[in-house]
Write a protein that holds these residues in place. Sequence first.
Motif, PDB file in Angstrom:
ATOM      1  N   HIS A   1      11.419  46.727 -23.335  1.00 40.59           N
ATOM      2  CA  HIS A   1      11.847  45.634 -24.356  1.00 40.59           C
ATOM      3  C   HIS A   1      10.939  44.330 -24.429  1.00 40.59           C
ATOM      4  O   HIS A   1      10.274  44.028 -23.432  1.00 40.59           O
ATOM      5  CB  HIS A   1      13.061  45.272 -23.855  1.00 40.59           C
ATOM      6  CG  HIS A   1      14.281  46.179 -24.031  1.00 40.59           C
ATOM      7  ND1 HIS A   1      15.131  46.103 -25.023  1.00 40.59           N
ATOM      8  CD2 HIS A   1      14.552  47.105 -23.123  1.00 40.59           C
ATOM      9  CE1 HIS A   1      16.048  47.348 -24.772  1.00 40.59           C
ATOM     10  NE2 HIS A   1      15.755  47.812 -23.696  1.00 40.59           N
ATOM     11  N   VAL A   2      11.045  44.111 -25.670  1.00 39.91           N
ATOM     12  CA  VAL A   2      10.415  42.432 -25.822  1.00 39.91           C
ATOM     13  C   VAL A   2      11.596  41.736 -26.284  1.00 39.91           C
ATOM     14  O   VAL A   2      12.405  41.787 -27.212  1.00 39.91           O
ATOM     15  CB  VAL A   2       9.431  42.440 -27.088  1.00 39.91           C
ATOM     16  CG1 VAL A   2       8.965  41.255 -27.384  1.00 39.91           C
ATOM     17  CG2 VAL A   2       7.984  43.395 -26.723  1.00 39.91           C
ATOM     18  N   ARG A   3      11.695  40.566 -25.571  1.00 36.65           N
ATOM     19  CA  ARG A   3      12.857  39.606 -25.818  1.00 36.65           C
ATOM     20  C   ARG A   3      12.161  38.394 -26.135  1.00 36.65           C
ATOM     21  O   ARG A   3      11.223  37.558 -25.576  1.00 36.65           O
ATOM     22  CB  ARG A   3      13.527  39.502 -24.439  1.00 36.65           C
ATOM     23  CG  ARG A   3      14.280  40.731 -24.137  1.00 36.65           C
ATOM     24  CD  ARG A   3      14.936  40.600 -22.860  1.00 36.65           C
ATOM     25  NE  ARG A   3      15.653  41.981 -22.487  1.00 36.65           N
ATOM     26  CZ  ARG A   3      15.102  42.955 -21.928  1.00 36.65           C
ATOM     27  NH1 ARG A   3      13.735  43.021 -21.440  1.00 36.65           N
ATOM     28  NH2 ARG A   3      15.777  44.161 -21.662  1.00 36.65           N
ATOM     29  N   THR A   4      12.805  37.755 -27.120  1.00 37.84           N
ATOM     30  CA  THR A   4      12.280  36.472 -27.813  1.00 37.84           C
ATOM     31  C   THR A   4      13.400  35.375 -27.376  1.00 37.84           C
ATOM     32  O   THR A   4      14.815  35.667 -27.900  1.00 37.84           O
ATOM     33  CB  THR A   4      12.011  36.565 -29.388  1.00 37.84           C
ATOM     34  OG1 THR A   4      11.084  37.445 -29.268  1.00 37.84           O
ATOM     35  CG2 THR A   4      11.804  35.132 -29.620  1.00 37.84           C
ATOM     36  N   TYR A   5      13.363  34.271 -26.742  1.00 39.34           N
ATOM     37  CA  TYR A   5      14.267  33.512 -26.395  1.00 39.34           C
ATOM     38  C   TYR A   5      14.035  32.249 -27.163  1.00 39.34           C
ATOM     39  O   TYR A   5      12.921  31.729 -27.122  1.00 39.34           O
ATOM     40  CB  TYR A   5      14.150  33.007 -25.086  1.00 39.34           C
ATOM     41  CG  TYR A   5      14.552  34.480 -24.031  1.00 39.34           C
ATOM     42  CD1 TYR A   5      16.052  34.502 -23.715  1.00 39.34           C
ATOM     43  CD2 TYR A   5      13.407  35.048 -23.553  1.00 39.34           C
ATOM     44  CE1 TYR A   5      16.127  35.616 -22.818  1.00 39.34           C
ATOM     45  CE2 TYR A   5      13.785  35.932 -22.693  1.00 39.34           C
ATOM     46  CZ  TYR A   5      14.944  36.326 -22.296  1.00 39.34           C
ATOM     47  OH  TYR A   5      15.363  37.326 -21.347  1.00 39.34           O
ATOM     48  N   ASP A   6      14.991  31.764 -27.999  1.00 34.88           N
ATOM     49  CA  ASP A   6      14.838  30.550 -28.689  1.00 34.88           C
ATOM     50  C   ASP A   6      15.401  29.359 -27.687  1.00 34.88           C
ATOM     51  O   ASP A   6      16.883  29.386 -27.643  1.00 34.88           O
ATOM     52  CB  ASP A   6      15.608  30.671 -30.132  1.00 34.88           C
ATOM     53  CG  ASP A   6      15.346  29.270 -30.976  1.00 34.88           C
ATOM     54  OD1 ASP A   6      15.397  28.275 -30.284  1.00 34.88           O
ATOM     55  OD2 ASP A   6      15.263  29.450 -32.088  1.00 34.88           O
ATOM     56  N   LEU A   7      14.788  28.517 -27.044  1.00 40.02           N
ATOM     57  CA  LEU A   7      15.218  27.751 -26.022  1.00 40.02           C
ATOM     58  C   LEU A   7      15.986  26.532 -26.819  1.00 40.02           C
ATOM     59  O   LEU A   7      17.015  26.076 -26.023  1.00 40.02           O
ATOM     60  CB  LEU A   7      13.955  27.231 -25.228  1.00 40.02           C
ATOM     61  CG  LEU A   7      13.167  28.318 -24.643  1.00 40.02           C
ATOM     62  CD1 LEU A   7      12.011  27.910 -23.742  1.00 40.02           C
ATOM     63  CD2 LEU A   7      14.218  29.206 -23.607  1.00 40.02           C
ATOM     64  N   ARG A   8      15.850  26.471 -28.107  1.00 39.23           N
ATOM     65  CA  ARG A   8      16.614  25.137 -28.632  1.00 39.23           C
ATOM     66  C   ARG A   8      18.038  25.559 -29.014  1.00 39.23           C
ATOM     67  O   ARG A   8      18.809  24.889 -28.809  1.00 39.23           O
ATOM     68  CB  ARG A   8      15.873  24.749 -29.785  1.00 39.23           C
ATOM     69  CG  ARG A   8      14.757  23.865 -29.768  1.00 39.23           C
ATOM     70  CD  ARG A   8      14.346  23.038 -30.827  1.00 39.23           C
ATOM     71  NE  ARG A   8      12.913  23.506 -30.981  1.00 39.23           N
ATOM     72  CZ  ARG A   8      12.114  23.438 -32.312  1.00 39.23           C
ATOM     73  NH1 ARG A   8      12.858  23.161 -33.054  1.00 39.23           N
ATOM     74  NH2 ARG A   8      10.970  23.686 -32.084  1.00 39.23           N
ATOM     75  N   LEU A   9      18.134  26.783 -29.350  1.00 39.59           N
ATOM     76  CA  LEU A   9      19.392  27.414 -29.891  1.00 39.59           C
ATOM     77  C   LEU A   9      20.197  27.994 -28.809  1.00 39.59           C
ATOM     78  O   LEU A   9      21.287  28.366 -28.964  1.00 39.59           O
ATOM     79  CB  LEU A   9      19.480  28.304 -31.256  1.00 39.59           C
ATOM     80  CG  LEU A   9      18.477  27.502 -32.429  1.00 39.59           C
ATOM     81  CD1 LEU A   9      18.489  28.530 -33.527  1.00 39.59           C
ATOM     82  CD2 LEU A   9      19.665  26.363 -32.827  1.00 39.59           C
ATOM     83  N   GLY A  10      19.377  28.443 -27.705  1.00 38.53           N
ATOM     84  CA  GLY A  10      20.035  29.505 -26.743  1.00 38.53           C
ATOM     85  C   GLY A  10      20.503  30.812 -27.194  1.00 38.53           C
ATOM     86  O   GLY A  10      21.191  31.269 -26.587  1.00 38.53           O
ATOM     87  N   LYS A  11      19.562  31.334 -28.085  1.00 38.25           N
ATOM     88  CA  LYS A  11      19.581  32.544 -28.397  1.00 38.25           C
ATOM     89  C   LYS A  11      18.648  33.471 -27.899  1.00 38.25           C
ATOM     90  O   LYS A  11      17.365  33.116 -27.856  1.00 38.25           O
ATOM     91  CB  LYS A  11      19.680  32.753 -29.827  1.00 38.25           C
ATOM     92  CG  LYS A  11      21.035  31.992 -30.559  1.00 38.25           C
ATOM     93  CD  LYS A  11      20.978  32.379 -32.066  1.00 38.25           C
ATOM     94  CE  LYS A  11      22.141  31.844 -32.660  1.00 38.25           C
ATOM     95  NZ  LYS A  11      22.245  31.830 -34.120  1.00 38.25           N
ATOM     96  N   MET A  12      18.720  34.827 -27.941  1.00 37.46           N
ATOM     97  CA  MET A  12      17.952  35.730 -27.475  1.00 37.46           C
ATOM     98  C   MET A  12      17.908  37.080 -28.585  1.00 37.46           C
ATOM     99  O   MET A  12      19.014  37.480 -28.942  1.00 37.46           O
ATOM    100  CB  MET A  12      18.224  36.377 -26.050  1.00 37.46           C
ATOM    101  CG  MET A  12      17.322  37.183 -25.465  1.00 37.46           C
ATOM    102  SD  MET A  12      17.293  39.098 -25.739  1.00 37.46           S
ATOM    103  CE  MET A  12      18.890  39.384 -24.749  1.00 37.46           C
ATOM    104  N   MET A  13      16.565  37.352 -28.887  1.00 36.20           N
ATOM    105  CA  MET A  13      16.449  38.604 -29.806  1.00 36.20           C
ATOM    106  C   MET A  13      15.857  39.550 -28.861  1.00 36.20           C
ATOM    107  O   MET A  13      14.833  39.304 -28.299  1.00 36.20           O
ATOM    108  CB  MET A  13      15.611  38.247 -30.926  1.00 36.20           C
ATOM    109  CG  MET A  13      16.336  37.426 -32.053  1.00 36.20           C
ATOM    110  SD  MET A  13      15.322  37.178 -33.649  1.00 36.20           S
ATOM    111  CE  MET A  13      14.181  38.449 -33.642  1.00 36.20           C
TER     112      MET A  13
END
Length: 175
Positions: free
Chosen positions: A41-53
């Motif tokens: 897997h490749v995980r992208t964390y948006d640290l401002r919004l607290g979301k992960m793709m």
Amino acid sequence: MLWDMRANTWEPIQTLKDATSSITSLSILGASLYASSLDGHVRTYDLRLGKMMDDLVGHPVNTVRPSKLGDSLLVSSQDGKLRLFDAANGSVLQTFSGQKEGRCKAIWGYGEESVVAGDEDGRVWAWDVLNAKLVEPEGWAHHKRAITSLEMHPNGKEMVTASSGKYMPTRLQRH
């Protein structure tokens, strides 16, 4: 784990527990953290919004490198392929192959006009991003053993390679 380097504590401020196997690379661009893992897997964390793709590659992933604009991700995996993903929807924009399967990290070259990787035989390979064709069909032999890592100089014309073998200077010539 994420730490606040200004704080006087060794306690992490956040722990990301999504990966089920070893993390092989981390990249940061703006408020986004990109993590590749041996779980495929490749995980992208948006640290401002607290979301992960989460993008499933399907093979153990060696590295993930975002483009300068963050609109695409360069991903190398242990099936010997490099893939260029659209960061917004996860679709594969381009696939690069031809080198011997390996665990080397992939990098952007020449201002993101090419992608570069090493292989188990000590060769460096480069592909044109637009047509996915090899710049040099046989690659460049620089080490006698597997290339374990490489980094491009910010000018895009020089790079450093690492191997468990002896050092050999590397300079890619633009065609």
